[in-house]
Design an enzyme around this catalytic site. Structure first.
Site, PDB file in Angstrom:
ATOM      1  N   GLY A   1      22.203  25.861  73.763  1.00 12.39           N
ATOM      2  CA  GLY A   1      21.008  25.904  74.140  1.00 12.39           C
ATOM      3  C   GLY A   1      20.662  23.783  74.350  1.00 12.39           C
TER       4      GLY A   1
ATOM      5  CE  LYS B   1      14.436  27.748  73.014  1.00 14.34           C
ATOM      6  NZ  LYS B   1      15.073  26.743  73.068  1.00 14.34           N
TER       7      LYS B   1
ATOM      8  CE  LYS C   1       5.569  28.655  69.628  1.00 13.50           C
ATOM      9  NZ  LYS C   1       5.636  27.373  70.106  1.00 13.50           N
TER      10      LYS C   1
END
Length: 419
Positions: free
Chosen positions: A88, A166, A208
């Site tokens: 990633g 995500k 978040k």
């Protein structure tokens, strides 16, 4: 100069923006001149003057934070390190920076064959130059047996757990996938790390996770609680967590979306004119993770001072301006790109927070701060994980959402004033 009809302009405009972007990005095409709407404009800014370097101060609205610290290299030198989600955006940058610290072995773990192949290929030369053995492992973080054998056989001493789902909107529609990967995957990684004698474990989390309004954020908050819980039974392993803002240039970032929309001639879409977010660069994100492993005492949470949050509409204007065009609005009625307000999506917040706590402690780096958030009891965590496992086994999205929401209610997790 060739004059184009109104009908031809509707076809020509997307081509114009595409060629303008190509010219600025590659330099293969000279300055591209537009003559639509009766106005000539020459755009020929090279890529190095645009997003890559501008993100430090223009896009983020603050100076880039230098997180270089000599103690970081000392932690990784000669060690066996494993990075999950290594293919990633953040995972791959972590791998690059870890290689520079010259570990003995670097294990790249990812469940995406393509992502793992690409990062393994890109890092081979750097690993060889630094005397680092590179070992790609195609596996899921939820596969306890595979994870245990990987950690044990490679004598891993440091785990950087970056693997996660995500994308807020996607996880809102795929609760089970979010719970399985973000919560249960973290439980598996952390518990197996404890069993196999890993010395340091860092969880990559998100802003978040603070008072989450969506399933993605809630699963990351539960992942933090999982790590805190396991720390209470793992005296031989130092667990820590880091909270990120939005990472500029990552696969989930709004920046490449805006660039694509501008290159296509617009419109640029935002969900609300008042939405704001904290932003950090990929190198900052990776340095923060590496710093956490160096500064951690056990069960602590680290955050970067990212300055003030950035309004997304202002970010869109900056990206447009540094792409050689302007957003059409009340400030620029003759701008070339339309702005479209689409409305807040399910689970989306107007603004994010980094911490809900009364205490922030300094660290050896003046821009990195430590917190010690409160957790929940071992029995309560065991019940939550058991209930979630049942929901996953029955593919029961509604139950998964209910369990996560109940587990994070304010009466279960004491919170104070946001700072």
């Amino acid at each position: 100069m060739i004059e184009l009809s109104h009908a031809a302009l509707r076809w020509f405009r997307p081509l114009h923006f595409f060629l303008s972007a190509l010219s600025r990005s590659t330099g293969l095409i000279g300055p591209w001149t537009s003559h639509y709407a009766g106005r000539a404009k020459t755009v020929h800014r090279p890529l190095q003057d645009r997003i890559i370097h501008d993100e430090r101060d223009v896009l983020l609205g603050r100076a880039h934070v230098d997180l270089t610290a000599p103690q970081i290299a000392a932690v990784y030198h000669g060690q066996s390190v494993l990075i999950t989600g290594a293919g990633g955006s953040v995972g791959s940058e972590l791998a690059r920076q870890v290689i520079e610290a010259c570990p003995r072995l670097l294990v790249l773990l990812d469940h995406s064959e393509l992502a793992l192949y690409q990062i393994d290929r890109k890092l081979r030369e750097a690993a060889r130059a630094n005397g680092v053995v590179l070992r790609p492992v195609l596996a899921s973080v939820t596969d306890a047996a595979r994870v245990f054998s990987t950690l044990s056989q490679n004598e891993v001493s440091i785990v950087l757990h970056a693997a996660a789902y995500k994308h807020v909107a996607l996880i809102e529609e795929n609760e089970i996938a979010g719970v399985l990967n973000n919560v249960i995957g973290t439980q598996v990684m952390a518990d197996v790390a404890r069993q196999s004698g890993v010395k340091r474990f860092v969880l990559v989390s998100t802003d978040k996770a603070v008072r989450p309004k969506n399933i993605m954020g809630a699963t990351k908050r539960l992942a933090e609680l999982v790590v805190q819980d396991i720390q209470t039974r793992a005296p031989g392993t130092i667990f820590s967590m880091v909270r990120f803002g939005n990472v500029v240039g990552s696969s989930g970032s709004v920046v490449p979306l805006f660039q694509e929309q501008i290159a296509a001639g617009g419109p640029v879409t935002i969900t609300h004119k008042d939405v704001s977010r904290y932003f950090m660069t990929i190198p900052e994100a990776a340095h923060l993770v590496l710093s956490a492993s160096a500064f951690a005492r056990g069960g602590d949470l680290f955050m970067l001072d990212m300055g003030k949050p950035v309004r997304i509409v202002d970010l869109a204007r900056r990206i447009a301006r540094h792409s050689g065009v302007r957003i059409r609005d009340e400030c620029a009625p003759d701008g070339e790109i339309d702005l479209q307000i689409t409305g807040l999506r399910r689970g989306e917040k107007l603004f994010e927070e980094l911490l809900v706590s009364a205490t922030l402690e300094p660290t050896p780096h003046r821009k990195i701060f430590r917190a010690s958030p409160k957790g929940i009891s071992e029995l309560e965590m065991a019940r939550i994980l058991r209930d979630l496992a049942t929901a996953v086994a029955h593919v029961d999205n509604a139950s998964a959402r209910r369990i996560v929401t109940s587990a994070l209610s304010e009466d279960r997790i004491p919170e104070q004033t946001a700072i």
